[in-house]
Design an enzyme around this catalytic site. Structure first.
Site: not given
Length: 451
Positions: A141, A262, A268, A275
């Site tokens: 979970h 980024s 970043k 992804e």
């Protein structure tokens, strides 16, 4: 009337040209079979086959589809004897030709995909071996649950992928059927030899219903279904690694070439490759829904709608192969942050609660439900007093576990917090112990080494 629009609307050559090697191979085998069966003159066949072989390394004269493109090119190569090109049409139709090409293509691509899956599996195993005894927090979970070995955790991925291989192998059996000779839908009155042809083209069996042979695409649907399950697994692997790369976890690190910057935030480093592996799963799912919708409620037998099947097929295969190769590169260049993994085990020491409940069952003759309640009360006490399970004194444990809890039991209880000892006690078949991890690595390698 817009002639180019209408011509292009019918054309599929932009995407089915990928079938060129299979179209030529089936044309050669078919033409030779016609000669062997005495249907056409062997002299003519020899000339036709010679030109077909030359065509393998030549640019085609593109026509409406791959079948007409090969025939048109053959006419050009034959020159004054271009009429002989018509031999390749004898006793067959584009309806059975396209299915034959697709099946040969899929057979090759299943083998290619299985090879790529095995490469990825072995890279996962390699990473597991390098970090074989590193403990980590296991999650359910998405909440800290129990301590496990990092190697055990990521070998889960390998088992997913091995089942994907089994599905693809099973799919291969149903693809490995020769449909050539079914013609448009009724077979042919020519005395052809489909059994011999199947052997020449490497098919295990032939189709036994010509209407079925040209009218269904279940073999493509099944492949894309298998690839959908595979891509779901790849997506989950990517998601897990995205989480591990997050600085809040910091469980693994990647080289800068496998991260993206980024455009506005200089600090970043984004896991864009992962992804996109996760995101491209949507394309495979869309292709599955697309071809299911394409085939829904079509009347028998062949319909031109089926021309669109290749769009879904080729895209699914190409995307799957790309994702497998990208993940293989990522696992090859991944470094595990052992210190952070171990530190989190110490930080979330309530993950030892299940084993503490087991300890109560084993030593005090109570049911697991009773032990569970005792541990719930201990955890409540820890939370209220901002204490860890490991820091509780003998007196504090005795308060919850009763008068039979002695110093001897307290010392045994503290041994539970030796995480490696605890993990190695989970030696049931398939458990997280070092012994079981070594056994599964051996088994995975053996499976990958099988043909």
């Amino acid at each position: 009337m817009k002639k180019d629009l209408l011509k292009n609307f019918l054309s599929s050559i932009d995407y089915d040209k990928i079938l060129k090697p299979y179209e030529i191979e089936t044309c050669i085998a078919w033409t030779n079979m016609l000669a062997e069966c005495g249907i056409v003159d062997k002299k003519h066949v020899k000339k036709v086959v010679s030109m077909l072989k030359k065509m393998k390394n030549k640019e085609l004269v593109y026509d409406e589809d791959i079948h007409f493109s090969v025939e048109t090119t053959l006419e050009k190569l034959l020159g004054k004897k271009k009429v002989l090109a018509g031999i390749i049409r004898t006793a067959r139709s584009r309806n059975d030709m396209v299915v034959s090409d697709e099946r040969m293509y899929i057979k090759d691509e299943i083998k290619n995909i299985i090879g790529l899956i095995k490469n990825l599996v072995l890279k996962i195993v390699e990473l597991a071996e390098k970090n074989i005894d590193v403990p980590m927090v296991g999650y359910t979970h998405f909440q800290p649950a129990q301590p496990v070995l990092f190697s055990h955790y990521i070998l889960c991925f390998a088992w997913w992928l091995l089942r994907d291989i089994e599905r693809l192998k099973d799919c291969y059996r149903r693809v490995d059927i020769l449909v050539l000779g079914s013609a448009a839908l009724a077979g042919t009155s020519f005395k052809i030899d489909r059994i011999k042809l199947a052997k020449k083209l490497g098919f295990k069996d032939v189709s036994y219903n010509s209407v079925d042979a040209v009218s269904d695409r279940d073999f493509i649907i099944e492949l894309i279904s298998c690839l959908s399950i595979l891509s779901m697994h790849l997506s989950r692997i990517a998601e897990e690694l995205i989480i591990y790369l997050n600085p809040a976890f910091d469980y693994v690190k990647l080289q800068k070439k496998l991260l993206s910057i980024s455009s506005i935030m200089p600090q970043k480093e984004n896991p864009d490759y992962l992804e996109l592996v996760r995101g491209k799963t949507a394309k495979i799912y869309s292709n599955l829904i697309g071809i299911l919708t394409l085939m829904k409620a079509l009347p028998l037998s062949y319909n031109r709608d089926m021309q669109e099947d290749k769009i879904y097929l080729f895209d699914s295969v190409n995307v799957t192969k790309e994702c497998l190769e990208v993940l293989t590169i990522i696992f090859s260049n991944m470094v595990v942050n052992k210190e952070k993994l171990e530190k989190d085990v110490e930080k979330f020491d309530y993950i030892f609660s299940t084993e503490l409940a087991n300890f109560v069952v084993k030593n005090f003759g109570v049911s697991y439900k009773q032990a569970y309640v005792k541990l719930k009360n201990i955890l409540k006490y820890c939370k209220e007093n901002k204490k860890s399970l490991k820091s509780l004194s003998f007196e504090e444990y005795k308060k919850f576990l009763g008068k039979n809890f002695s110093q001897k039991y307290y010392q045994k209880l503290l041994e539970i917090f030796d995480v490696r000892k605890l993990i190695n006690s989970h030696d049931s078949t398939g458990g997280t112990s070092l012994n079981q991890v070594k056994l599964q690595i051996k088994k995975i390698k053996n499976i990958c080494n099988q043909s």
